[in-house]
Design a protein around this motif. Structure first.
Motif, PDB file in Angstrom:
ATOM      1  N   LEU A   8     -32.107 -17.735  -1.124  1.00 36.00           N
ATOM      2  CA  LEU A   8     -31.796 -17.139  -2.421  1.00 36.00           C
ATOM      3  C   LEU A   8     -31.774 -18.173  -3.550  1.00 36.00           C
ATOM      4  O   LEU A   8     -32.039 -17.855  -4.697  1.00 36.00           O
ATOM      5  CB  LEU A   8     -30.422 -16.476  -2.369  1.00 36.00           C
ATOM      6  N   ALA A   9     -31.462 -19.408  -3.192  1.00 40.48           N
ATOM      7  CA  ALA A   9     -31.175 -20.407  -4.226  1.00 40.48           C
ATOM      8  C   ALA A   9     -32.292 -20.545  -5.262  1.00 40.48           C
ATOM      9  O   ALA A   9     -32.025 -20.539  -6.466  1.00 40.48           O
ATOM     10  CB  ALA A   9     -30.890 -21.756  -3.575  1.00 40.48           C
ATOM     11  N   ALA A  10     -33.544 -20.613  -4.785  1.00 42.86           N
ATOM     12  CA  ALA A  10     -34.663 -20.791  -5.714  1.00 42.86           C
ATOM     13  C   ALA A  10     -34.757 -19.597  -6.650  1.00 42.86           C
ATOM     14  O   ALA A  10     -34.925 -19.753  -7.866  1.00 42.86           O
ATOM     15  CB  ALA A  10     -35.950 -20.948  -4.930  1.00 42.86           C
ATOM     16  N   ALA A  11     -34.604 -18.396  -6.090  1.00 47.53           N
ATOM     17  CA  ALA A  11     -34.704 -17.189  -6.903  1.00 47.53           C
ATOM     18  C   ALA A  11     -33.586 -17.138  -7.931  1.00 47.53           C
ATOM     19  O   ALA A  11     -33.792 -16.753  -9.083  1.00 47.53           O
ATOM     20  CB  ALA A  11     -34.647 -15.973  -5.996  1.00 47.53           C
ATOM     21  N   VAL A  12     -32.398 -17.572  -7.515  1.00 50.47           N
ATOM     22  CA  VAL A  12     -31.251 -17.564  -8.420  1.00 50.47           C
ATOM     23  C   VAL A  12     -31.510 -18.515  -9.588  1.00 50.47           C
ATOM     24  O   VAL A  12     -31.298 -18.171 -10.750  1.00 50.47           O
ATOM     25  CB  VAL A  12     -29.963 -17.975  -7.666  1.00 50.47           C
ATOM     26  N   ALA A  13     -32.015 -19.696  -9.263  1.00 52.20           N
ATOM     27  CA  ALA A  13     -32.297 -20.681 -10.307  1.00 52.20           C
ATOM     28  C   ALA A  13     -33.265 -20.084 -11.333  1.00 52.20           C
ATOM     29  O   ALA A  13     -33.076 -20.223 -12.548  1.00 52.20           O
ATOM     30  CB  ALA A  13     -32.902 -21.925  -9.680  1.00 52.20           C
ATOM     31  N   HIS A  14     -34.243 -19.375 -10.833  1.00 56.02           N
ATOM     32  CA  HIS A  14     -35.235 -18.763 -11.699  1.00 56.02           C
ATOM     33  C   HIS A  14     -34.581 -17.727 -12.618  1.00 56.02           C
ATOM     34  O   HIS A  14     -34.809 -17.699 -13.827  1.00 56.02           O
ATOM     35  CB  HIS A  14     -36.287 -18.097 -10.809  1.00 56.02           C
ATOM     36  N   GLU A  15     -33.708 -16.907 -12.025  1.00 55.08           N
ATOM     37  CA  GLU A  15     -33.037 -15.855 -12.792  1.00 55.08           C
ATOM     38  C   GLU A  15     -32.129 -16.433 -13.873  1.00 55.08           C
ATOM     39  O   GLU A  15     -31.939 -15.835 -14.916  1.00 55.08           O
ATOM     40  CB  GLU A  15     -32.181 -14.985 -11.859  1.00 55.08           C
ATOM     41  N   ILE A  16     -31.548 -17.575 -13.598  1.00 54.70           N
ATOM     42  CA  ILE A  16     -30.637 -18.166 -14.577  1.00 54.70           C
ATOM     43  C   ILE A  16     -31.430 -18.815 -15.703  1.00 54.70           C
ATOM     44  O   ILE A  16     -31.006 -18.822 -16.855  1.00 54.70           O
ATOM     45  CB  ILE A  16     -29.706 -19.205 -13.906  1.00 54.70           C
ATOM     46  N   ARG A  17     -32.618 -19.320 -15.349  1.00 55.83           N
ATOM     47  CA  ARG A  17     -33.406 -20.021 -16.374  1.00 55.83           C
ATOM     48  C   ARG A  17     -33.789 -19.068 -17.508  1.00 55.83           C
ATOM     49  O   ARG A  17     -33.759 -19.433 -18.668  1.00 55.83           O
ATOM     50  CB  ARG A  17     -34.661 -20.633 -15.742  1.00 55.83           C
ATOM     51  N   ASN A  18     -34.099 -17.820 -17.173  1.00 53.42           N
ATOM     52  CA  ASN A  18     -34.521 -16.882 -18.219  1.00 53.42           C
ATOM     53  C   ASN A  18     -33.474 -16.675 -19.312  1.00 53.42           C
ATOM     54  O   ASN A  18     -33.755 -16.935 -20.481  1.00 53.42           O
ATOM     55  CB  ASN A  18     -34.934 -15.541 -17.605  1.00 53.42           C
TER      56      ASN A  18
END
Ligand code: ADP
Ligand code: MG
Length: 398
Positions: A189-199
Motif C-alpha cells: 500500500l505504501a507506494a499507492a499512499v504516497a501517490h495519493e498524498i502527493r496530489n
C-alpha cells in the motif's frame, strides 16, 4: 486452552469428555451399594461432569478454577470412600496435571498448593486418627510415601514449566509472523499512499506559490479548497496507519462490522490493489461484534485479497453482512479459480500457498483471529467456479 496453538476441535473435546464421564459413571456403578458413600460419589461425578461440559461454552477463569477444585475434591473423595483401592493415592499425586491442560500459570500453582495442603491433612489424619487401620500401605512407610509425593509434584512442576516456556516462545513467534504479514500488505500500500498524498499536497503548494507572488493578498476564496485537500491527505494517512500500526494492547471493543468493511473496501479500491476487479458491499442489518477492529480489518483484507487474487482480471467480489440466529454472518464470494476439496483441507496450514509470491500465512492468521473472537470460518468452493468464505461471529446487542 482455546488459544491459537491448540485448535482442538470442540467435537474432539466432547468426545474425550464423554469418555471420561462414562468412565466416572462406570466407576460409580460397579461394585457399589446405594448408601451415603454412593450419594457423595455420585454428586462429585455430577459436579465434575457439569464443569467439563460447560467449559467450552464459557471458558472463563471461574469455571477453570471450579473444574480444578471439583476434580481435586473428586479424587480425595475416592481416596476416602475406597481405602482398599491403594491406586487412588497415585491419582492424588497427579491431580495438578489436569490444570496443565488449561495453560494457566496461576491455576497450576493454585492446584499444586491445594494438593500439598490436602495431602498434608490426609497424612495427618492417617497418622493420628486412622493409625494405619484403613491405610496400612501409607502408614507402614510414611517417609517413603511423602518423598514419592513430593517427587511427583516436582516432576509435574517441571513438565508444566517446560510446556509453559515453549508456549511463550510460540506466542512471541506468532505475534512476529502476524506483524510480518501485516507489513507485507502495508508495503504494497505504501507506494499507492504516497501517490495519493502527493496530489492534494501539489494543489496546496500551487496555491501557496501563487499567494507568495501576490503582494496584496486579499483573496481567501481558495482556502477552503486547500483545507479540504489537506483533510484528504490526513484521511489517507490515518487510514494507512490504521492497518500498519502494531496493536500491542489488542483493545477489544464493540465493533460495527459495516464500518470496518467499508474502511477495508475503500482502502483496497482506492489504492489499486483491485486491478480491474470490482467490490460489491451489501450490509443487510447492523452487526455489532466484540473484537479488536485492527485485527478484524486484517482478517477482511486477507480474505478479500485472496478473493481478488483468485479472480479473473475483471471479475467481481461480493461481500455481504447480515444477522442470522444471533450471529453476524459475513460472506465473501468470488467467481475465481476455486479450490478442490484437497486444497480446502490444506487451508490455514502455515506456508501453504499456490501463489508464486504468496506467503501462505494469511489464512493461518485469519483462522486464529476468528478463533480468538469465538467465531467460525467456512470455505465453500468448486474448482473453476469460485469460492465463498463464510464468517460467523456472536452478535453483541447494543
Ligand atoms: P497467500 O495468499 O499468501 O498464498 P493464504 O494463506 O492467504 O496465503 O492463502 C493460501 C492459499 O489458499 C492460496 O495460495 C490459494 O491457493 C488458496 N486460496 C485462498 N483463498 C482462495 C480463494 N478465494 N479462491 C481460491 N483459492 C484460494
Ligand atoms: Mg492471502
Amino acid at each position: 486452552m482455546k488459544e491459537f496453538h491448540e485448535r482442538l476441535h470442540k467435537k474432539y473435546y466432547y468426545l474425550i469428555i464423554s469418555f471420561i464421564i462414562l468412565l466416572m459413571t462406570a466407576g460409580l456403578m460397579i461394585d457399589n451399594q446405594i448408601d451415603m458413600g454412593f450419594v457423595i460419589h455420585g454428586t462429585m461425578v455430577f459436579i465434575i461432569s457439569t464443569c467439563l461440559l460447560l467449559y467450552p461454552l464459557y471458558e472463563n477463569a471461574y469455571i477453570r478454577y471450579m473444574t480444578v477444585i471439583s476434580s481435586t475434591g473428586f479424587f480425595y473423595t475416592l481416596f476416602f470412600l475406597y481405602p482398599e483401592t491403594w491406586s487412588d493415592f497415585v491419582l492424588l499425586c497427579f491431580i495438578p496435571a489436569f490444570s496443565i491442560l488449561f495453560f494457566d500459570k496461576w491455576l497450576f500453582y493454585f492446584s499444586l498448593v491445594l494438593n500439598v495442603l490436602f495431602i498434608g491433612i490426609t497424612f495427618s489424619y492417617i497418622v493420628w486418627m486412622d493409625k494405619g487401620v484403613l491405610y496400612p500401605y501409607i502408614y507402614k512407610d510414611l517417609t517413603g510415601n511423602i518423598v514419592n509425593f513430593i517427587a511427583s509434584q516436582i516432576l509435574l512442576y517441571f513438565i508444566f514449566h517446560l510446556t509453559d516456556l515453549r508456549m511463550q516462545k510460540q506466542r512471541v513467534y506468532y505475534e512476529q509472523v502476524q506483524q510480518a504479514e501485516r507489513m507485507k500488505t502495508t508495503g504494497q500500500l505504501a507506494a499507492a499512499v504516497a501517490h495519493e498524498i502527493r496530489n492534494p499536497l501539489t494543489v496546496v503548494k500551487g496555491f501557496l506559490q501563487y499567494y507568495a507572488e501576490d503582494e496584496t493578498l486579499k483573496t481567501k476564496q481558495n482556502f477552503p479548497l486547500m483545507i479540504n485537500e489537506l483533510d484528504t491527505a490526513e484521511h489517507v494517512i490515518s487510514q494507512f496507519l490504521s492497518i500498519s500500526k502494531p496493536d500491542r494492547e489488542g483493545r477489544v471493543q464493540n465493533v460495527d462490522v459495516e464500518i470496518v468493511l467499508k474502511d477495508v473496501t475503500e482502502l483496497l479500491s482506492m489504492y489499486g490493489l483491485l486491478n480491474d476487479n470490482s467490490l460489491q458491499l451489501h450490509v443487510e442489518k447492523e452487526c455489532l461484534v466484540s473484537a479488536n477492529s485492527i485485527e478484524l480489518k486484517q482478517l477482511f483484507i486477507n480474505l478479500i485479497k485472496n478473493a481478488i487474487e483468485a479472480s479473473p482480471e475483471t471479475g467481481s467480489v461480493s461481500i455481504t453482512a447480515d444477522q442470522e440466529k444471533g450471529n453476524a454472518v459475513i460472506r465473501i464470494s468470488d467467481n475465481g479459480r476455486g479450490m478442490s476439496d484437497e486444497e480446502i483441507r490444506s487451508l490455514g496450514t502455515p506456508f501453504y500457498s499456490l501463489k508464486s509470491k504468496g506467503t501462505g500465512l494469511g489464512l493461518m492468521i485469519c483462522y486464529n483471529i476468528v478463533e480468538k473472537y469465538n467465531g467460525e470460518i467456512n470455505f465453500q468452493s468448486e474448482s473453476g467456479k469460485g469460492t465463498t468464505v463464510t464468517l460467523l461471529f456472536p452478535l453483541i446487542h447494543a
